[in-house]
Design a protein around this motif. Structure first.
Motif, PDB file in Angstrom:
ATOM      1  N   ASP A   1      -7.288   2.798   6.340  1.00  0.00           N
ATOM      2  CA  ASP A   1      -7.593   1.805   5.302  1.00  0.00           C
ATOM      3  C   ASP A   1      -6.555   0.679   5.306  1.00  0.00           C
ATOM      4  O   ASP A   1      -6.903  -0.497   5.175  1.00  0.00           O
ATOM      5  N   ALA A   2      -5.281   1.054   5.438  1.00  0.00           N
ATOM      6  CA  ALA A   2      -4.211   0.046   5.407  1.00  0.00           C
ATOM      7  C   ALA A   2      -4.390  -0.946   6.558  1.00  0.00           C
ATOM      8  O   ALA A   2      -4.224  -2.159   6.379  1.00  0.00           O
TER       9      ALA A   2
ATOM     10  N   ARG B   1      -7.313  -3.197   5.700  1.00  0.00           N
ATOM     11  CA  ARG B   1      -6.935  -4.137   4.657  1.00  0.00           C
ATOM     12  C   ARG B   1      -6.108  -5.289   5.223  1.00  0.00           C
ATOM     13  O   ARG B   1      -6.290  -6.449   4.840  1.00  0.00           O
TER      14      ARG B   1
ATOM     15  N   ARG C   1      -9.832  -0.293  -0.627  1.00  0.00           N
ATOM     16  CA  ARG C   1      -9.511   0.264   0.692  1.00  0.00           C
ATOM     17  C   ARG C   1     -10.233  -0.407   1.851  1.00  0.00           C
ATOM     18  O   ARG C   1      -9.733  -0.429   2.969  1.00  0.00           O
ATOM     19  N   ARG C   2     -11.411  -0.889   1.610  1.00  0.00           N
ATOM     20  CA  ARG C   2     -12.194  -1.496   2.695  1.00  0.00           C
ATOM     21  C   ARG C   2     -12.756  -2.845   2.259  1.00  0.00           C
ATOM     22  O   ARG C   2     -13.966  -3.090   2.347  1.00  0.00           O
TER      23      ARG C   2
ATOM     24  N   PHE D   1       0.853  -1.189   0.000  1.00  0.00           N
ATOM     25  CA  PHE D   1       0.000   0.000   0.000  1.00  0.00           C
ATOM     26  C   PHE D   1       0.892   1.243   0.000  1.00  0.00           C
ATOM     27  O   PHE D   1       2.081   1.162   0.317  1.00  0.00           O
TER      28      PHE D   1
ATOM     29  N   THR E   1      -6.264   4.983  -8.640  1.00  0.00           N
ATOM     30  CA  THR E   1      -5.367   5.835  -7.842  1.00  0.00           C
ATOM     31  C   THR E   1      -4.022   6.019  -8.532  1.00  0.00           C
ATOM     32  O   THR E   1      -3.267   6.918  -8.183  1.00  0.00           O
TER      33      THR E   1
ATOM     34  N   MET F   1      -4.413   4.951  -0.211  1.00  0.00           N
ATOM     35  CA  MET F   1      -5.368   4.760   0.873  1.00  0.00           C
ATOM     36  C   MET F   1      -4.833   5.415   2.146  1.00  0.00           C
ATOM     37  O   MET F   1      -3.642   5.697   2.249  1.00  0.00           O
ATOM     38  N   SER F   2      -5.745   5.659   3.090  1.00  0.00           N
ATOM     39  CA  SER F   2      -5.329   6.218   4.382  1.00  0.00           C
ATOM     40  C   SER F   2      -4.673   5.129   5.229  1.00  0.00           C
ATOM     41  O   SER F   2      -4.767   3.939   4.910  1.00  0.00           O
TER      42      SER F   2
ATOM     43  N   LEU G   1     -12.896   1.864  -5.343  1.00  0.00           N
ATOM     44  CA  LEU G   1     -12.052   2.354  -4.246  1.00  0.00           C
ATOM     45  C   LEU G   1     -12.394   1.652  -2.932  1.00  0.00           C
ATOM     46  O   LEU G   1     -11.527   1.373  -2.114  1.00  0.00           O
ATOM     47  N   ARG G   2     -13.687   1.341  -2.753  1.00  0.00           N
ATOM     48  CA  ARG G   2     -14.086   0.609  -1.552  1.00  0.00           C
ATOM     49  C   ARG G   2     -13.474  -0.800  -1.567  1.00  0.00           C
ATOM     50  O   ARG G   2     -12.994  -1.288  -0.544  1.00  0.00           O
TER      51      ARG G   2
END
Lengths: 327, 327
Positions: free
Chosen positions: B67-68, B71, B196-197, B58, B177, B63-64, B192-193
């Motif tokens: 998020d990391a 994940r 990231r999630r 990552f 991204t 991602m934030s 993106l979801r």
């Protein structure tokens, strides 16, 4: 922010009520050497995790990659020993650099497998990942009888604090590889062995865990000066450190560096000796059984007391060991 | 040396006979999504471990940190899902750089705890270490009924291969991204979801694991093209890939990049959908129960067959997914 403060903040984040499972009898701890879990009524499992990073926790001029693998496994098994558990298996996540050869990866695994095999611990799986430095992250799982589980928090005022062996040898080994110190060959070998091939005190941990008179236990992985604070804080006590059992090699290195040997040994982590709090009336008996069984001494280092804080030589003892957030 | 070859060499090193425990009934596997262990007669535990490294797995423009963390936890829970297990708890080893602030560390933990909390998984302990890059190494432990355990190796010729949902969305998210691709807003959000999630398919895994007609299972974490090879090899079979269920967002990104959508989705790992091998006579029934339960389709992708090798569009299918030793 100290490491212990950060861990407290993490624990608060990870333990909201919705995160706790309702299963009765299930045990979950944070802040001990290992997590505890109750898979069924009669079983307790202990789980420990540890990450070793090249350039931080080891370097190639300190030890071989095989030594690094051994050390990583040993650190985990030591955490299980501290809970009184017998190791069963481990999983390994390994991060390696683009330049790392498959041979080097296998060398790390050879050390991991050698240490694991020594303690009848199987390697049950793992993960491989690219990383900017060789990173060895191991999680080990052990078993412990429910009645034998020891944590850091069971200590009581009056308990004798004792360690399973003398301290400072691994720090002496580090100084020998780093500071160009010279000491007698046998002592040098001892120190380098303590650094490169440390032995988790599994048998000693299980022996102490089997006694109802051992109230608390942990491994000395960040230096006695730090870990006495941790055990006494967790037990809601303070402590007086009376004697520091200094490993011979540590004394020789401290002398060569013109340092106080006691202070040198107090700050020396990763010898993987165990620190136990033992009921005062039972100490002599346990110590003599320990000596008969292991042919070495159970070494008294001090006493827990009701007043908070740790005292050594009549003054507050500073935490001189390793803080992973420090420096 | 490919990743799978290296893993085989590691497995050989870790499984000499002296390393195996004699306890009858104990199960230990290497090469599956998770290790299996039998703490007592009536219990099976599954243990998975995964390491995520900043700059490799990552980056902050992807991602934030929260998020990391999510994940990393999700990847582990997905491995448990693949064994049919229900997650119980996890331990976390976190490596961080000198510049990493305590706030950033807590952000990572917030993501870890959010994903764990979503699946009633407790965080039971961990380790903090300095490292040259943010490194999140998680080990998760789950429980599974002995009769429900699924591995990669149980597939038989004739079994239908199916996935729990369409593929390629996480790869689409990565492309959004990274490659400056533009697609419709709702599809972008989906992609993106997924990146990231991602959601581990715990409920789907347990549903499939409960059926005796599901012979093998794994999660699609390195791309279907790679993972079909792994499942069929482990099962001593080959496979034909008939259809690639492409996520809508993946199709849109592939179109925008002028790539073959099927090929794009075949190489897209980390959607965390599950790949199952299901007895052909039972497939229709299981798929209709699955649709009723989860309000989505169980998607047929192909068939296992006796001849080795994986075929797609009449030719051998290359492993186009992520190989951690590649590039």
């Amino acid at each position: 922010v100290t490491e212990d403060e950060l861990i407290a903040a993490i624990a608060a984040l990870c333990h909201p009520e919705r995160n706790r499972r309702a299963t009765p009898g299930e045990l979950l701890t944070i802040g001990d050497d290992a997590a505890l879990w109750q898979p069924s009524r009669s079983h307790r499992s202990a789980i420990s995790t540890d990450m070793l990073v090249e350039g931080v926790d080891f370097a190639r001029d300190m030890m071989s990659l095989e030594d690094a693998g051994w050390r990583a496994m040993s650190a985990n098994l030591s955490d299980l020993a501290a809970m009184g558990a017998k190791p069963v298996f481990a999983v390994v996540a390994l991060g390696f650099r683009e330049e790392t050869s498959p041979q080097e990866i296998l060398e790390v695994y050879r050390g991991i497998a050698a240490c694991a095999g020594n303690h009848k611990t199987a390697i049950a799986g793992g993960d491989l990942s690219r990383a900017p430095a060789l990173t060895i992250s191991i999680t080990a799982v052990g078993e412990v009888r429910p009645s034998n589980v020891k944590t850091r928090s069971g200590g009581r005022p009056g308990d004798v604090l004792a360690v399973t062996g003398p301290l400072g040898a691994a720090r002496a080994g580090l100084a020998l590889t780093r500071d160009g110190v010279t000491i007698r060959t046998e002592l040098k070998d001892d120190a380098l062995r303590a650094l490169r091939r440390p032995l988790p005190r599994i048998a000693e941990g299980r022996f102490l865990a089997a006694s109802r008179n051992v109230d608390a236990m942990m491994d000395v992985s960040d230096g006695l000066s730090t870990d006495v604070h941790r055990l006494s804080n967790a037990s809601g006590c303070g402590a007086v450190v009376e004697t520091v059992p200094v490993a011979e090699s540590a004394r020789a290195v401290a002398d060569a560096k013109d340092e106080d040997p006691d202070r040198f040994a107090l700050g020396g982590g990763e010898d993987f000796e165990l620190l136990a709090a033992i009921r005062p009336r039972a100490f002599t008996h346990i110590a003599s059984r320990y000596a008969a069984r292991f042919r070495k001494e159970l070494l008294r280092v001090g006493t827990l007391r009701a007043e908070s804080g740790v005292v050594w030589r009549g003054a507050p003892l500073e935490r001189s060991g390793w803080d992973h957030l420090g420096r």
